[in-house]
Every structure is written in structure tokens, then in C-alpha cells.
Design a protein around this motif. Structure first.
Motif, PDB file in Angstrom:
ATOM      1  N   ARG A 104      89.096  50.969  26.609  1.00 49.57           N
ATOM      2  CA  ARG A 104      87.740  50.894  26.130  1.00 49.57           C
ATOM      3  C   ARG A 104      86.876  50.312  27.127  1.00 49.57           C
ATOM      4  NH1 ARG A 104      87.155  48.880  21.603  1.00 49.57           N
ATOM      5  NH2 ARG A 104      84.936  49.266  21.273  1.00 49.57           N
ATOM      6  N   ALA A 105      85.648  50.499  27.359  1.00 50.86           N
ATOM      7  CA  ALA A 105      84.907  49.977  28.495  1.00 50.86           C
ATOM      8  C   ALA A 105      84.308  48.484  27.737  1.00 50.86           C
ATOM      9  CB  ALA A 105      83.697  50.884  28.935  1.00 50.86           C
ATOM     10  N   GLU A 106      84.192  48.598  26.438  1.00 51.11           N
ATOM     11  CA  GLU A 106      83.438  47.319  25.838  1.00 51.11           C
ATOM     12  C   GLU A 106      84.847  46.308  25.850  1.00 51.11           C
ATOM     13  OE1 GLU A 106      81.701  50.839  24.231  1.00 51.11           O
ATOM     14  OE2 GLU A 106      83.873  50.459  24.511  1.00 51.11           O
ATOM     15  N   GLU A 107      85.836  46.697  26.282  1.00 49.48           N
ATOM     16  CA  GLU A 107      86.843  45.600  26.415  1.00 49.48           C
ATOM     17  C   GLU A 107      86.768  44.496  27.399  1.00 49.48           C
ATOM     18  OE1 GLU A 107      90.973  47.182  26.297  1.00 49.48           O
ATOM     19  OE2 GLU A 107      90.132  48.632  24.562  1.00 49.48           O
ATOM     20  N   LEU A 108      85.824  45.060  28.409  1.00 50.10           N
ATOM     21  CA  LEU A 108      85.565  44.324  29.559  1.00 50.10           C
ATOM     22  C   LEU A 108      84.949  42.844  29.236  1.00 50.10           C
ATOM     23  CD1 LEU A 108      83.587  46.832  31.811  1.00 50.10           C
ATOM     24  CD2 LEU A 108      86.031  45.865  32.183  1.00 50.10           C
TER      25      LEU A 108
END
Length: 112
Positions: A104-108
Motif C-alpha cells: 500500500r502506498a501509505e507504507e512508504l
């Protein structure tokens, strides 16, 4: 890009010398001198260095988003804004490496 510009400027310098020598002592020679009197200090100035750094950051931010999208990961407007708003090269490099593995992008943004 700057190497290409330097090469072009060197070529221009050589061509300028040839053209100028052919103009002799004419009014056209003075016009040519005025046209060629360009201040190139901008390319070494603090402002230009800052602009180059900003350009590199923008490029890294675009790469982070592109990797996520190519992997089929949804990039929300909020995530995109956070990535594009970051000017820190180290942070963007870390996010780019993480973009290769996150689900998921938020994991960045999760600190390891």
C-alpha cells in the motif's frame, strides 16, 4: 544536461571567434559583441544550485509515484501530495526503494 550545455557553449565560443574575426572592425562587430555578452555565472550561482536540487527532488518524487502506479498500487491524492511536497533527497530515495516492495502506498511513510 549541464555537460551538454557546456559542450554547446564551447562550440558556440569557437564559432563565435570565427564569426567575429570575419566581421572585422564594422558596426556589425559591435552588435555581435553585445549579443554575445551573456552572463553565464547563473549556472554556478547558489540560485541555480537550488533549482537543480529542486529539479532532482521533483524527478525522484515522480519516480516514486510512477513505480507505485506501475505496480498497480493506488496512489491517493494525499499520498501524491506528500510525495510531491517532499524536497529531501534522502527521504525520497528511501521512499523510492520502499516503493518497490510496499503493498500500500501509505507504507512508504512508516519508519522501519
Amino acid at each position: 544536461m549541464l555537460e551538454a550545455l557546456a559542450t554547446a557553449l564551447k562550440t558556440v565560443d569557437e564559432e563565435t571567434a570565427i564569426i567575429f574575426s570575419g566581421l572585422g572592425n564594422t558596426p556589425a562587430a559591435q552588435i555581435w559583441r553585445n549579443l554575445m555578452a551573456i552572463d553565464l555565472s547563473f549556472f554556478r550561482s547558489e540560485s541555480s544550485q537550488r533549482l537543480r536540487a529542486e529539479g532532482k527532488a521533483e524527478g525522484k518524487a515522480e519516480a516514486v509515484v510512477q513505480v507505485l502506479e506501475q505496480r498497480g498500487i493506488t496512489v491517493t491524492d494525499g499520498v501524491r501530495a506528500r510525495i510531491n511536497g517532499c524536497a529531501d533527497a534522502d527521504t525520497l530515495a528511501r521512499w523510492l526503494a520502499r516503493a518497490l516492495a510496499v503493498e500500500r502506498a501509505e507504507e512508504l511513510f512508516v519508519d522501519a
